[in-house]
Design a protein around this motif. Structure first.
Motif, PDB file in Angstrom:
ATOM      1  N   HIS A  55      16.827  45.299  32.952  1.00  0.00           N
ATOM      2  CA  HIS A  55      16.102  44.815  31.755  1.00  0.00           C
ATOM      3  C   HIS A  55      15.035  43.809  32.170  1.00  0.00           C
ATOM      4  O   HIS A  55      15.353  42.659  32.471  1.00  0.00           O
ATOM      5  N   HIS A  63      10.563  42.676  31.621  1.00  0.00           N
ATOM      6  CA  HIS A  63       9.252  42.837  30.964  1.00  0.00           C
ATOM      7  C   HIS A  63       8.207  42.304  31.954  1.00  0.00           C
ATOM      8  O   HIS A  63       7.422  41.435  31.606  1.00  0.00           O
ATOM      9  N   HIS A 121      17.235  45.904  22.250  1.00  0.00           N
ATOM     10  CA  HIS A 121      17.474  44.465  22.116  1.00  0.00           C
ATOM     11  C   HIS A 121      18.264  44.245  20.818  1.00  0.00           C
ATOM     12  O   HIS A 121      17.729  44.461  19.733  1.00  0.00           O
ATOM     13  N   HIS A 159      21.351  41.809  25.378  1.00  0.00           N
ATOM     14  CA  HIS A 159      21.352  40.435  24.836  1.00  0.00           C
ATOM     15  C   HIS A 159      22.766  40.047  24.403  1.00  0.00           C
ATOM     16  O   HIS A 159      23.481  39.403  25.129  1.00  0.00           O
ATOM     17  N   ASP A 172      15.897  39.956  32.310  1.00  0.00           N
ATOM     18  CA  ASP A 172      15.015  39.806  31.141  1.00  0.00           C
ATOM     19  C   ASP A 172      13.681  39.160  31.540  1.00  0.00           C
ATOM     20  O   ASP A 172      13.005  38.576  30.692  1.00  0.00           O
TER      21      ASP A 172
HETATM   22 ZN   LIG Z   1      14.060  41.546  26.753  1.00  0.00          ZN
END
Ligand SMILES: [Zn+2]
Length: 411
Positions: free
Chosen positions: A78, A80, A248, A271, A322
């Motif tokens: 996970h 970004h 998410h 999450h 994340d």
């Molecule tokens: Zn995320």
């Protein structure tokens, strides 16, 4: 080309059979060989065992790992990492008392990242992201998922996905692309969320899927962003294009996102800082991997995912970074493993299982990555000389990695 790593103090996560997921009680078990060797041919693990069985093995290249721990590379399911610029001003604003929500309400947060991204060229975006990817591989990550989601227009989202595709082509590790189709409601659609979702469903998802730019679909299912009905509409549209959900859910509020993900056969639900008993029951008997992101909890000072309760309920758990500009500007899986032990009370064995084999599962890669297994890809971490693998979570913030091997080559 053969590479022999010999005199390994502890060889972690050795699996004879091709285990692809570990759950519940089994997560406490991390199979280990002491005083071991590992043999790599080209890009593949071909053999391992105790040193006394290594005597007659000849290899083109040999690494002496005396005093060192060897383990599979981290699998970060996970991230970004494709983004433009940074959000350091918001970081300071939060120190001075504003909440993540206050900042979002002022047009900061994801909307701020979207504006910066829309004004950044595809090449510049690639350059920034490739630096981050190089950095995390050096920190031991050997497989990664990367999301879009800072575009917020069809063109900018496709631009992000093309950058991810280029990273996938240019880097030696597996890169799994996710279309984070609904991350925030763009300014232009304030008060008209439905019109934005219409574009996601009718334009963005079909275009991304037809160009083979994404394998997974993601939605920020959260109060003030996208509710259950919105999420369902997007997952339904994605299903028609064979995009698998990785969503998410439950970051700030628990309202049924986990059960919805399971209903759509999500590969993972990520999450889970806010988790109800109903969420745990929804996961039981499913193929969906719960994913915890403890660096995000650390950075935002929000609760940690109750990983202990998840594992004690017999479920699997994966750990990921994340890595993103707003809530986790760090892609360091070593810190994730430490904080899972320190803050979520996972044992070192559970945390390492969660960050390797289960992380690989959460990217559909655990048949080839995530454990030391004959026939698997030779993506391997060699630590510095340390007293033992407990030091990986214990010595938090220290970089204990000496060498990262990707596809049989030193990175
Ligand atoms: Zn995320």
């Amino acid at each position: 080309m053969t590479l022999l790593i010999k005199n390994i103090k502890e060889l972690l996560q050795v699996r004879d059979t091709n285990v692809t997921i570990v759950k519940g009680e089994d997560m406490k078990v991390l199979p280990i060989l002491k005083n071991a060797y590992l043999l790599i041919e080209h890009d593949t693990i071909v053999e391992f065992g105790p040193m006394e069985e290594c005597l007659n093995i000849e290899a083109d290249q040999t690494i002496d790992a005396t005093g060192k721990v060897v383990l599979p590379t981290w699998c970060d399911s996970h991230t970004h990492i494709v983004y433009a610029g940074d959000r350091t001003q918001e970081f300071v604003d939060r120190i001075n008392g504003l909440s993540y929500e206050d900042i979002a309400n002022r047009g900061g947060g994801i909307l701020n990242s979207a504006e910066q991204l829309q004004n950044t060229s595809e090449d510049e975006l690639y350059n920034q992201a490739s630096k981050r990817l190089t950095e995390v591989i050096k920190l031991g990550t050997g497989a990664i998922e990367i999301k879009s989601g800072y575009g917020l227009t069809v063109e900018a989202e496709l631009k992000m996905l093309r950058v991810i595709k280029r990273l996938k082509h240019d880097f030696p590790i597996p890169v799994k692309p996710t279309l984070l189709a609904a991350h925030a409601i763009p300014k232009a659609y304030k008060g008209n969320k439905k019109a934005f979702i219409d574009i996601v469903v009718n334009e963005l998802i079909p275009k991304a899927a037809e160009a083979h730019l994404a394998e997974y679909i993601d939605v920020f299912c959260e109060k003030g962003y996208f509710d259950l009905e919105d999420t369902q509409r997007i997952l339904e549209a994605a299903k028609a294009h064979r995009l698998i959900p990785k969503i998410h859910v439950n970051q700030f509020n628990a309202f049924g996102g986990v059960a919805l993900g399971v209903e759509y056969d999500a590969l993972s639900v990520d999450h889970l800082e806010e988790l109800n008993p109903e969420d745990i029951s929804a996961l039981q008997g499913s193929n969906t991997m719960p994913v915890a992101l403890p660096s995000c909890s650390y950075f935002l000072s929000i609760p940690y995912t109750p990983g202990r309760a998840i594992i004690d309920a017999g479920l699997p758990l994966a750990l990921a970074t994340d890595y993103n500009p707003g809530s986790t500007p760090s892609g360091n899986m070593n810190f994730v493993v430490s904080s899972a032990c320190i803050k979520m009370k996972l044992t070192p064995e559970e945390a390492i299982n969660a960050a390797t084999i289960n992380g690989a599962y959460a990217m559909g890669l655990s048949n080839r990555y995530g454990s030391i297994c004959r026939g698997k890809k030779a993506n391997i971490i060699i630590t510095k000389a340390i007293p033992g693998y407990y030091h990986l979570p214990y010595a938090f913030g220290n970089n204990l990695i000496e060498t990262v091997i990707i596809n049989g080559d030193v990175f």
